[in-house]
Write a protein that holds these residues in place. Structure first.
Motif, PDB file in Angstrom:
ATOM      1  N   PRO A  28      44.853  27.711  56.589  1.00  0.00           N
ATOM      2  CA  PRO A  28      45.870  27.672  56.046  1.00  0.00           C
ATOM      3  C   PRO A  28      45.799  27.635  54.818  1.00  0.00           C
ATOM      4  O   PRO A  28      44.661  27.299  53.611  1.00  0.00           O
ATOM      5  CB  PRO A  28      46.769  26.005  56.637  1.00  0.00           C
ATOM      6  N   ARG A  29      46.850  28.369  53.581  1.00  0.00           N
ATOM      7  CA  ARG A  29      46.502  28.556  52.039  1.00  0.00           C
ATOM      8  C   ARG A  29      46.889  27.310  51.190  1.00  0.00           C
ATOM      9  O   ARG A  29      47.655  26.416  52.261  1.00  0.00           O
ATOM     10  CB  ARG A  29      47.675  29.644  51.736  1.00  0.00           C
ATOM     11  N   PRO A  30      45.824  27.066  50.516  1.00  0.00           N
ATOM     12  CA  PRO A  30      46.048  26.076  49.981  1.00  0.00           C
ATOM     13  C   PRO A  30      48.273  25.710  49.428  1.00  0.00           C
ATOM     14  O   PRO A  30      48.850  26.575  49.306  1.00  0.00           O
ATOM     15  CB  PRO A  30      45.626  25.620  49.102  1.00  0.00           C
ATOM     16  N   LEU A  31      48.718  24.671  50.114  1.00  0.00           N
ATOM     17  CA  LEU A  31      49.902  24.832  49.222  1.00  0.00           C
ATOM     18  C   LEU A  31      49.789  24.522  47.428  1.00  0.00           C
ATOM     19  O   LEU A  31      49.298  24.192  46.559  1.00  0.00           O
ATOM     20  CB  LEU A  31      50.167  23.095  49.223  1.00  0.00           C
ATOM     21  N   ARG A  32      50.831  24.652  47.061  1.00  0.00           N
ATOM     22  CA  ARG A  32      51.440  25.347  45.163  1.00  0.00           C
ATOM     23  C   ARG A  32      51.679  23.641  44.823  1.00  0.00           C
ATOM     24  O   ARG A  32      52.170  22.841  46.098  1.00  0.00           O
ATOM     25  CB  ARG A  32      52.573  25.600  45.381  1.00  0.00           C
ATOM     26  N   VAL A  33      51.614  23.365  43.770  1.00  0.00           N
ATOM     27  CA  VAL A  33      51.226  21.715  43.359  1.00  0.00           C
ATOM     28  C   VAL A  33      52.472  21.923  42.457  1.00  0.00           C
ATOM     29  O   VAL A  33      53.130  22.516  41.599  1.00  0.00           O
ATOM     30  CB  VAL A  33      50.488  21.340  42.624  1.00  0.00           C
ATOM     31  N   GLU A  34      53.469  21.126  42.915  1.00  0.00           N
ATOM     32  CA  GLU A  34      54.901  21.701  41.875  1.00  0.00           C
ATOM     33  C   GLU A  34      55.627  20.159  41.735  1.00  0.00           C
ATOM     34  O   GLU A  34      54.970  18.447  42.752  1.00  0.00           O
ATOM     35  CB  GLU A  34      56.056  21.711  43.247  1.00  0.00           C
ATOM     36  N   TYR A  35      55.923  19.594  40.459  1.00  0.00           N
ATOM     37  CA  TYR A  35      56.674  17.964  40.639  1.00  0.00           C
ATOM     38  C   TYR A  35      57.504  18.459  39.461  1.00  0.00           C
ATOM     39  O   TYR A  35      56.959  20.189  38.495  1.00  0.00           O
ATOM     40  CB  TYR A  35      55.480  17.255  39.558  1.00  0.00           C
ATOM     41  N   PRO A  44      61.144  20.843  40.801  1.00  0.00           N
ATOM     42  CA  PRO A  44      59.663  21.075  41.523  1.00  0.00           C
ATOM     43  C   PRO A  44      60.100  22.972  42.253  1.00  0.00           C
ATOM     44  O   PRO A  44      60.118  22.183  43.288  1.00  0.00           O
ATOM     45  CB  PRO A  44      59.388  19.680  41.854  1.00  0.00           C
ATOM     46  N   ASN A  45      60.617  23.216  42.117  1.00  0.00           N
ATOM     47  CA  ASN A  45      60.649  24.553  42.538  1.00  0.00           C
ATOM     48  C   ASN A  45      60.231  26.033  41.952  1.00  0.00           C
ATOM     49  O   ASN A  45      61.013  26.691  42.088  1.00  0.00           O
ATOM     50  CB  ASN A  45      62.557  24.686  41.943  1.00  0.00           C
ATOM     51  N   LEU A  46      58.715  26.040  41.405  1.00  0.00           N
ATOM     52  CA  LEU A  46      58.542  26.674  41.433  1.00  0.00           C
ATOM     53  C   LEU A  46      58.175  27.765  42.990  1.00  0.00           C
ATOM     54  O   LEU A  46      58.672  29.401  42.603  1.00  0.00           O
ATOM     55  CB  LEU A  46      56.900  26.683  40.971  1.00  0.00           C
ATOM     56  N   VAL A  47      57.943  27.479  43.712  1.00  0.00           N
ATOM     57  CA  VAL A  47      57.833  28.216  44.953  1.00  0.00           C
ATOM     58  C   VAL A  47      59.118  29.130  45.198  1.00  0.00           C
ATOM     59  O   VAL A  47      58.871  29.981  45.077  1.00  0.00           O
ATOM     60  CB  VAL A  47      57.099  27.815  45.992  1.00  0.00           C
ATOM     61  N   ALA A  48      59.986  28.548  45.380  1.00  0.00           N
ATOM     62  CA  ALA A  48      61.493  28.756  45.928  1.00  0.00           C
ATOM     63  C   ALA A  48      61.849  30.111  44.408  1.00  0.00           C
ATOM     64  O   ALA A  48      62.497  31.459  44.936  1.00  0.00           O
ATOM     65  CB  ALA A  48      62.571  28.121  45.994  1.00  0.00           C
ATOM     66  N   GLY A  49      61.464  29.306  43.335  1.00  0.00           N
ATOM     67  CA  GLY A  49      62.156  30.394  42.280  1.00  0.00           C
ATOM     68  C   GLY A  49      60.911  31.757  42.051  1.00  0.00           C
ATOM     69  O   GLY A  49      61.543  32.637  42.165  1.00  0.00           O
ATOM     70  N   MET A  50      59.865  31.490  42.596  1.00  0.00           N
ATOM     71  CA  MET A  50      58.867  32.888  42.731  1.00  0.00           C
ATOM     72  C   MET A  50      59.652  33.554  43.847  1.00  0.00           C
ATOM     73  O   MET A  50      59.592  35.659  42.866  1.00  0.00           O
ATOM     74  CB  MET A  50      57.526  32.717  42.462  1.00  0.00           C
ATOM     75  N   HIS A  62      56.006  46.497  50.176  1.00  0.00           N
ATOM     76  CA  HIS A  62      55.200  45.423  49.087  1.00  0.00           C
ATOM     77  C   HIS A  62      55.102  46.458  47.679  1.00  0.00           C
ATOM     78  O   HIS A  62      54.570  47.555  47.873  1.00  0.00           O
ATOM     79  CB  HIS A  62      53.929  45.435  49.783  1.00  0.00           C
ATOM     80  N   LEU A  63      55.500  45.598  46.841  1.00  0.00           N
ATOM     81  CA  LEU A  63      55.701  46.179  45.390  1.00  0.00           C
ATOM     82  C   LEU A  63      54.242  44.936  44.904  1.00  0.00           C
ATOM     83  O   LEU A  63      53.128  45.611  44.096  1.00  0.00           O
ATOM     84  CB  LEU A  63      56.016  45.873  45.086  1.00  0.00           C
ATOM     85  N   PHE A  64      53.881  43.582  45.367  1.00  0.00           N
ATOM     86  CA  PHE A  64      52.462  42.883  44.626  1.00  0.00           C
ATOM     87  C   PHE A  64      52.485  42.528  45.656  1.00  0.00           C
ATOM     88  O   PHE A  64      52.684  42.682  46.909  1.00  0.00           O
ATOM     89  CB  PHE A  64      53.288  41.741  44.036  1.00  0.00           C
ATOM     90  N   SER A  65      50.986  42.258  44.851  1.00  0.00           N
ATOM     91  CA  SER A  65      49.663  42.378  46.028  1.00  0.00           C
ATOM     92  C   SER A  65      49.326  39.866  46.212  1.00  0.00           C
ATOM     93  O   SER A  65      48.564  39.965  45.106  1.00  0.00           O
ATOM     94  CB  SER A  65      48.262  42.824  45.357  1.00  0.00           C
ATOM     95  N   GLY A  66      49.347  40.165  48.125  1.00  0.00           N
ATOM     96  CA  GLY A  66      49.361  38.963  47.879  1.00  0.00           C
ATOM     97  C   GLY A  66      50.135  37.696  46.923  1.00  0.00           C
ATOM     98  O   GLY A  66      51.152  37.708  47.098  1.00  0.00           O
ATOM     99  N   ARG A  67      49.352  36.691  46.878  1.00  0.00           N
ATOM    100  CA  ARG A  67      50.077  35.634  46.427  1.00  0.00           C
ATOM    101  C   ARG A  67      49.553  35.650  45.051  1.00  0.00           C
ATOM    102  O   ARG A  67      48.662  36.440  43.986  1.00  0.00           O
ATOM    103  CB  ARG A  67      48.542  34.864  46.962  1.00  0.00           C
TER     104      ARG A  67
END
Length: 273
Positions: free
Chosen positions: A2-9, A70-76, A96-101
Motif C-alpha cells: 500500500p502507498r504510504p499515508l500522507r503526513v497531515e497536521y 490538516p487537509n492537504l489530501v482533500a485540498g490537493m 488523466h492530466l497528472f502523472s501518478g502521485r
C-alpha cells in the motif's frame, strides 16, 4: 504494497510538485495558466491554505503551501481534479492530466531557514530550465510568485493574502541572498541585478514603525509581556497581511513560540491566527 499515508497536521508546510502524465504539458498557453491560478485561489478559499511561493512550468508546477488545518489530501484532490476537468473541457480531451502521485515534502521550520530555501528553489526553477536570459532579472519570468513579492501593491488576496507596501519594503521580497541564489543557479548574473537591494533586506526583525508600534524599540518589544494587547494586535495584522509563519511573528515580537500564537486562537482572540 500500500502507498504510504500522507503526513497531515495543523500548520504543516509543504513543498508540493505535480507533473503531467508522460511528462506532457499541463499548461498549453497563458489561458491555461490563468485557469490554474484561479483554481488554486478557489482551493485556498475552501481549505484556508496559505501559499508562500509558486511557479508554473511547462509540464509541472511547484507550490510551497501552509495548511492551517490538516487537509492537504482533500485540498490537493480538489485542486488537481478540478483543474483537470477544466483543462479537458477547454481542449476537448478526457482522462488523466497528472502523472501518478503528487510529491509532498514537509518543510520543518524548527531547524530554521528551510522555508526560505524551499521558496528560493521554487522561484529559481525558470533559471535552471533556461527560461530566463542570463542578463535578465528573475522577475522577467511572469508565471511565478517572485514578481509579485517585489510589487509595491503586494500579492493577490485569493491565494496568499496581501503584503502591504511598508511590509514589502521591510521584507524585501522573499528573503533570499545573492550568494544562495547564485549558488542555486550557478551564476549570479542569472538572478538579475535589479533585485540586489531587495536581497540585502531581511525579515528577521520587526523594526520601529513597521506595524505602528508606538515608538517601541526592538529591545522594548522583548520587555513587554508576550500577551500584551498591542503585540496581539500586531500579530493579527501580520498574519492577515503577510504570509509569515506563526514562529516568524512570535520571535521578533517577543511572544514566545508558534504554539503561543496558536494558544491565542484557541482562546478566541481571532480565528485568522
Amino acid at each position: 504494497m500500500p502507498r504510504p499515508l500522507r503526513v497531515e497536521y495543523p500548520g504543516a508546510i509543504y513543498h508540493l510538485m505535480s507533473r503531467g502524465d508522460h511528462r506532457e504539458s499541463i499548461f498549453r498557453d497563458d489561458a491555461d495558466r490563468r485557469t490554474f491560478m484561479s483554481t488554486l485561489g478557489e482551493a485556498c478559499a475552501k481549505t484556508g491554505w496559505q501559499v508562500h511561493a509558486w511557479c508554473l512550468m511547462g509540464n509541472h508546477f511547484h507550490l510551497v503551501a501552509e495548511t492551517p488545518q490538516p487537509n492537504l489530501v482533500a485540498g490537493m484532490k480538489w485542486l488537481l481534479g478540478t483543474y483537470t476537468g477544466r483543462f479537458n473541457r477547454r481542449h476537448k480531451l478526457f482522462g488523466h492530466l497528472f502523472s501518478g502521485r503528487y510529491k509532498s515534502l514537509i518543510i520543518d521550520e524548527r531547524g530554521g531557514g528551510y522555508l526560505r530555501t524551499a521558496c528560493d528553489y521554487v522561484h529559481l526553477n525558470p533559471v535552471r530550465a533556461g527560461l530566463v536570459a542570463l542578463d535578465a532579472p528573475l522577475s522577467a519570468y511572469a508565471w511565478s510568485s517572485y514578481p509579485l513579492y517585489l510589487a509595491p501593491g503586494g500579492r493577490p488576496g485569493g491565494i496568499v493574502g496581501r503584503l502591504s507596501a511598508g511590509l514589502a519594503a521591510e521584507c524585501g521580497g522573499f528573503r533570499t541572498t545573492s550568494r544562495r541564489a547564485a549558488g542555486a543557479c550557478g551564476s549570479s548574473a542569472r538572478v538579475g541585478a535589479g533585485t540586489q537591494g531587495n536581497r540585502r533586506a531581511t525579515c528577521g526583525t520587526i523594526r520601529p514603525g513597521m506595524v505602528g508600534n508606538g515608538g517601541w524599540s526592538q529591545a522594548e518589544l522583548h520587555t513587554r509581556s508576550k500577551g500584551d494587547p498591542k503585540k496581539t494586535q500586531w500579530a493579527l495584522r501580520l498574519r492577515e497581511e503577510t504570509p509569515m509563519t506563526r514562529q516568524w511573528i512570535a520571535t521578533p515580537l517577543g511572544m514566545g513560540s508558534a504554539s503561543y500564537i496558536s494558544h491565542l486562537t484557541a482562546n478566541g482572540k481571532d480565528c485568522r491566527l
